[in-house]
Design an enzyme around this catalytic site. Sequence first.
Site, PDB file in Angstrom:
ATOM      1  N   ASN A 139       0.831  -1.188   0.000  1.00 23.01           N
ATOM      2  CA  ASN A 139       0.000   0.000   0.000  1.00 23.01           C
ATOM      3  C   ASN A 139       0.874   1.250   0.000  1.00 23.01           C
ATOM      4  O   ASN A 139       1.975   1.275   0.543  1.00 23.01           O
ATOM      5  CB  ASN A 139      -1.016   0.000   1.156  1.00 23.01           C
ATOM      6  CG  ASN A 139      -0.416  -0.116   2.541  1.00 23.01           C
ATOM      7  OD1 ASN A 139       0.576  -0.799   2.757  1.00 23.01           O
ATOM      8  ND2 ASN A 139      -1.047   0.542   3.502  1.00 23.01           N
TER       9      ASN A 139
ATOM     10  N   GLU B 212       0.182   5.110   0.853  1.00 20.64           N
ATOM     11  CA  GLU B 212      -0.750   6.113   1.371  1.00 20.64           C
ATOM     12  C   GLU B 212      -0.389   7.500   0.864  1.00 20.64           C
ATOM     13  O   GLU B 212       0.736   7.752   0.431  1.00 20.64           O
ATOM     14  CB  GLU B 212      -0.740   6.107   2.902  1.00 20.64           C
ATOM     15  CG  GLU B 212      -1.349   4.866   3.488  1.00 20.64           C
ATOM     16  CD  GLU B 212      -1.418   4.883   5.009  1.00 20.64           C
ATOM     17  OE1 GLU B 212      -2.064   3.973   5.543  1.00 20.64           O
ATOM     18  OE2 GLU B 212      -0.836   5.781   5.658  1.00 20.64           O
TER      19      GLU B 212
ATOM     20  N   CYS C 186      -4.095   0.751  -2.607  1.00 22.75           N
ATOM     21  CA  CYS C 186      -4.023  -0.499  -1.852  1.00 22.75           C
ATOM     22  C   CYS C 186      -2.963  -1.407  -2.464  1.00 22.75           C
ATOM     23  O   CYS C 186      -2.669  -1.328  -3.666  1.00 22.75           O
ATOM     24  CB  CYS C 186      -5.372  -1.217  -1.877  1.00 22.75           C
ATOM     25  SG  CYS C 186      -6.694  -0.324  -1.066  1.00 22.75           S
TER      26      CYS C 186
ATOM     27  N   GLU D 235      -3.070  -4.516  -3.256  1.00 25.45           N
ATOM     28  CA  GLU D 235      -3.572  -5.380  -4.329  1.00 25.45           C
ATOM     29  C   GLU D 235      -3.584  -4.650  -5.670  1.00 25.45           C
ATOM     30  O   GLU D 235      -3.215  -5.207  -6.699  1.00 25.45           O
ATOM     31  CB  GLU D 235      -4.990  -5.873  -4.008  1.00 25.45           C
ATOM     32  CG  GLU D 235      -5.083  -6.674  -2.737  1.00 25.45           C
ATOM     33  CD  GLU D 235      -5.411  -5.843  -1.497  1.00 25.45           C
ATOM     34  OE1 GLU D 235      -6.072  -6.378  -0.593  1.00 25.45           O
ATOM     35  OE2 GLU D 235      -5.005  -4.656  -1.420  1.00 25.45           O
TER      36      GLU D 235
ATOM     37  N   CYS E 254     -10.268  -4.953   0.023  1.00 25.98           N
ATOM     38  CA  CYS E 254     -11.404  -4.032   0.143  1.00 25.98           C
ATOM     39  C   CYS E 254     -12.304  -4.163  -1.092  1.00 25.98           C
ATOM     40  O   CYS E 254     -11.961  -4.825  -2.071  1.00 25.98           O
ATOM     41  CB  CYS E 254     -10.906  -2.597   0.322  1.00 25.98           C
ATOM     42  SG  CYS E 254     -10.263  -1.834  -1.197  1.00 25.98           S
TER      43      CYS E 254
ATOM     44  N   CYS F 263     -10.691  -3.029  -4.417  1.00 26.37           N
ATOM     45  CA  CYS F 263      -9.718  -4.018  -4.914  1.00 26.37           C
ATOM     46  C   CYS F 263     -10.423  -5.245  -5.480  1.00 26.37           C
ATOM     47  O   CYS F 263     -10.015  -5.784  -6.501  1.00 26.37           O
ATOM     48  CB  CYS F 263      -8.751  -4.415  -3.802  1.00 26.37           C
ATOM     49  SG  CYS F 263      -7.572  -3.102  -3.417  1.00 26.37           S
TER      50      CYS F 263
END
Length: 134
Positions: free
Chosen positions: A42, A44, A53, A55, A86, A89
Amino acid sequence: MQHVALMAAAEAARAHAHAPYSRFAVGAALLCADGTVQPGCNVENASYGATLCAERVALGAAVAAGQRRFTAIAVAGPAGVALSPCGICRQVLAEFSPDGGLLVLMRAADGTPRQARLADLLPDSFGPDQLRTD
């Protein structure tokens, strides 16, 4: 590739996460149909909506490398936390797994390995068929 090795690759990718705000580092490892593994972590951003993310980072890098077919993805997060991709994703992964057969490897909060097919995590996903209007 064995599931244990794919999860280990996700754990290794997690070490590179840029998570200064949440301190919630996540790693992913995407197994391509040709046997190669694309890691991701990830990333940010102070503008939270711009956060990527793990993924999606792995998937984007794999696509940029010419990959389009995938068999599994492993997701690794902090110990003691059950983690699953999530919703965004899941939807992005569904683009490359129209039959929902992509295997998703995760861990329960107690560290026990878990797995599910993408179709089980995202039933009735939105896809190309919904875009056809003729």
